[in-house]
Design an enzyme around this catalytic site. Structure first.
Site, short mmCIF file in Angstrom:
data_model
loop_
_atom_site.label_atom_id
_atom_site.label_comp_id
_atom_site.label_asym_id
_atom_site.label_seq_id
_atom_site.Cartn_x
_atom_site.Cartn_y
_atom_site.Cartn_z
N GLU A 192 -7.90 -2.11 3.22
CA GLU A 192 -6.88 -2.11 2.18
C GLU A 192 -6.07 -3.41 2.14
O GLU A 192 -5.10 -3.53 1.41
CB GLU A 192 -5.96 -0.87 2.29
N CYS A 237 -11.09 6.16 -0.33
CA CYS A 237 -10.08 7.21 -0.38
C CYS A 237 -8.91 6.85 -1.29
O CYS A 237 -7.96 7.61 -1.43
CB CYS A 237 -9.57 7.55 1.03
N ASP A 272 -3.71 0.27 -1.95
CA ASP A 272 -3.13 -0.92 -1.35
C ASP A 272 -4.01 -2.15 -1.58
O ASP A 272 -3.50 -3.25 -1.76
CB ASP A 272 -2.91 -0.71 0.15
N HIS A 278 3.25 7.31 -3.45
CA HIS A 278 3.07 8.50 -2.62
C HIS A 278 3.51 9.76 -3.37
O HIS A 278 2.89 10.81 -3.27
CB HIS A 278 3.90 8.33 -1.34
#
Ligand code: PEP
Ligand code: MG
Length: 581
Positions: A437, A508, A461, A195
């Site tokens: 994911e 994404c 992920d 992140h």
């Protein structure tokens, strides 16, 4: 005569492209420092005075932070005013604890940690979230007490560009680097899809991660050059390297400027196949970065940052205002909002009662929302309300089974019924899509496609779970292979299932922004990419230079290969890179 310091070179993981040179600023966390408790009684008043100086330093720093963020009209600026007020509230208790005979550092640790723990236990989730603010204040005070710059980025402005060197940064620490004089960042931890890495990319600061032991090697103030595109870190570069650093920096800037000029051109192949380019955002402000690069909307709004940036979870009205302002900034473009994806790599506002052995496999994401229905329902209320005002799509992360999709939709239907009963304007049936994911979702995509309005493939992920490679762990980063044949099959199956069910499918995850994979993804049938805004121009440039026929042929060739090495070698041989990528 001074003896010249030897130049040192390190290689790490290239996370955010570009070249940056500056003086090293070592950013240290202090939350795990165990301070000596005992203090000889004669030092008591001196220690209290030291504490007061540290509080003043922390206050100055908070004021500087507030000022610079307020200039950006950023809502997060407000949090620093609140922190300054809390500092003042703690001062009397901290002083009296020192007078009981302990060191200032120990007083900060015990008093602040006890307060944070007390608040964390409060049943009201909105209140319990404030414990994170208190921990933040404790860290800041400890940094000040240990004679460090209390806030590295604020210090940067006076002394010219700095290179932040840290073991790790939290996403909220990373976001504070926005608009500072930070030339580059090097971290010992983290992969390219963490992140924190995602935030740094969106800030467009060159960054290399996974450089182990660097904080022990570099001394503050040393000159450092980072080539974020190649993953290179050079400490005390010699004259020739400095020249190269400047030249590379200029080359990247020229390339970026040229790419930006193409933002108005359609994203289509030579033979006229249109592709939709969307942006991934963390804050309403980020919308502009996407629009400037020709994004047609937002394909992923990571709403966890509502919490991480502001130190608490905003209530329904505050969330509505944030979503509304994002929608307005888009001027008719689509807005895909992901429901809370807390846990694992994304700090959770409500910590688990006991630490989980494997947070990435634990109560994260939608599982967290099912366990904490109050904040989930609050978010859904705000989402259904804003959905009445424009093209808003709701996206559910980490779907692993059809039961989870049905359960989330059932909760949404209950929330809609409540809004209806109260006469609150809302859209009861906005498009509800899911992130693919978890490998189970990819393998059963045909079943999920019957009940989902769209798919978005989250490769960060999906690769992690498919290959059992922790996306946060730099030691296994070389195993994090988007080119693995297994992943290609999962992507192909997902895209084909979406096509068969006639629902849109986008990607994404960060893989979509790596230009060596663009042709392959197009050839596999992907027609929508949602990207960190900085990567939109190079993906557009690449698409505009190829035909669908060559993309399909290349994808078919890749699918026949049996190893990630072979596939990657083929792609590298066929794709001309566009800058960092
Ligand atoms: C992903 O997993 O690919 C994704 C886009 O979501 P995040 O990186 O926020 O987990
Ligand atoms: Mg994800």
């Amino acid at each position: 005569m001074d003896s010249p310091t030897a130049m040192l070179e390190f290689n790490g993981i290239p996370v955010s492209g570009g070249s940056g040179v500056g003086r090293a600023l070592i950013y240290e966390e202090t939350h795990d420092v165990r301070a000596a408790a005992a203090l000889p009684p004669r030092d008591v008043e001196e220690e209290v005075a030291t504490l007061e100086r540290a509080v003043q330093l922390a206050r100055n720093d908070l004021a500087a932070l507030h000022e610079s963020l307020a200039a950006n009209k950023d809502a997060i600026a407000q949090i620093f005013t609140a922190h300054a007020a809390m500092l003042d509230d703690f001062l009397p208790l901290l002083s009296s604890t020192i007078r009981d005979g302990v060191s200032a550092e120990h007083a900060v640790q015990t008093v602040i940690h006890a307060a944070a723990a007390r608040i964390a236990r409060v049943k009201d989730p909105l209140l319990s979230q404030r414990s994170k603010d208190i921990v933040d204040i404790g860290r800041r005070l400890n940094r000040a007490l240990r004679g460090m710059m209390p806030e590295a980025p604020a210090a940067a402005r006076e002394d010219g560009p700095v290179v932040i060197v840290a073991r790790d940064l939290s996403p909220s620490e990373a976001v504070q680097l926005r608009g500072r004089n930070v030339a580059a960042i090097v971290l010992e931890q983290g992969g390219h899809t963490s992140h924190t890495a995602v935030i740094i990319k969106s800030l467009e600061i060159p960054c290399v991660t996974g450089v182990r032991e660097l904080t022990n090697v570099v001394t503050p103030g040393q000159m450092i050059w980072i080539d974020g595109s190649e993953g290179r870190v050079v400490v005390e570069p010699d004259a020739a390297s400095m020249e190269r650093a400047v030249e590379l920096g200029q080359r990247y800037e020229r390339l970026e400027a040229r790419l930006l000029e193409e933002s108005g051109l359609p994203a289509e192949t030579i033979d006229g196949h249109r592709v939709i380019l969307l942006s991934n955002i963390e804050y309403p402000l980020d919308v502009e970065a996407g629009i400037a690069r020709g994004a047609e909307g937002v394909g992923l709004y990571r709403t966890e940052f509502l919490y991480e940036s502001e130190g608490g979870l905003p209530d329904e009205e505050e969330q509505l205002a944030t979503y509304r302002s994002t929608l307005e900034r888009l001027k008719g473009g689509r807005l895909t909002i992901r429901t809370f994806d807390f846990g694992a790599d994304k700090e959770s506002p409500i910590a688990p009662d006991e630490p989980e052995p494997n947070p990435a496999l634990g109560v994260r994401s939608l599982r967290w929302c099912f366990e904490h229905q109050e904040p989930f329902r609050m978010q859904l209320r705000a989402l259904l309300r804003v959905a009445a005002e424009g093209d808003v799509r709701i996206m559910l992360p980490m779907i692993g089974s059809i039961e989870e999709l049905r359960r989330a939709k059932a909760i949404m239907a209950e929330v809609a019924a409540e809004l209806e009963a109260k006469g609150v304007r809302h859209e009861p049936h906005p498009p509800v899509g899911i992130m693919i994911e978890i490998p189970a979702a990819a393998v059963t995509a045909d079943l999920l496609a019957r009940e989902a309005d769209f798919f978005s493939i989250g490769t960060n992920d999906l690769i992690q779970y498919d290959l059992a490679v922790d996306r946060m762990n730099p030691r296994v980063e070389p195993l994090f292979r988007p080119s693995h044949p297994s992943l290609l099959r999962l992507l192909q199956g997902t895209i084909q299932a979406a096509e068969a069910a006639r629902i849109p499918v986008s990607m994404c995850g960060e893989m979509g922004g790596l230009t060596i994979y663009t042709i392959l993804l197009l050839g596999l049938g992907l027609r929508e990419f949602s990207l960190t805004p900085g990567y939109i121009p190079r993906v557009r440039r690449l698409l505009r230079g190829l035909t669908m026929l060559e993309a399909r042929r290349l994808a078919a060739e890749c699918l026949r290969m049996s190893s990630a090495d072979e596939i990657e070698a083929l792609l590298r041989a066929r794709v001309t890179p566009i800058g960092a990528g």
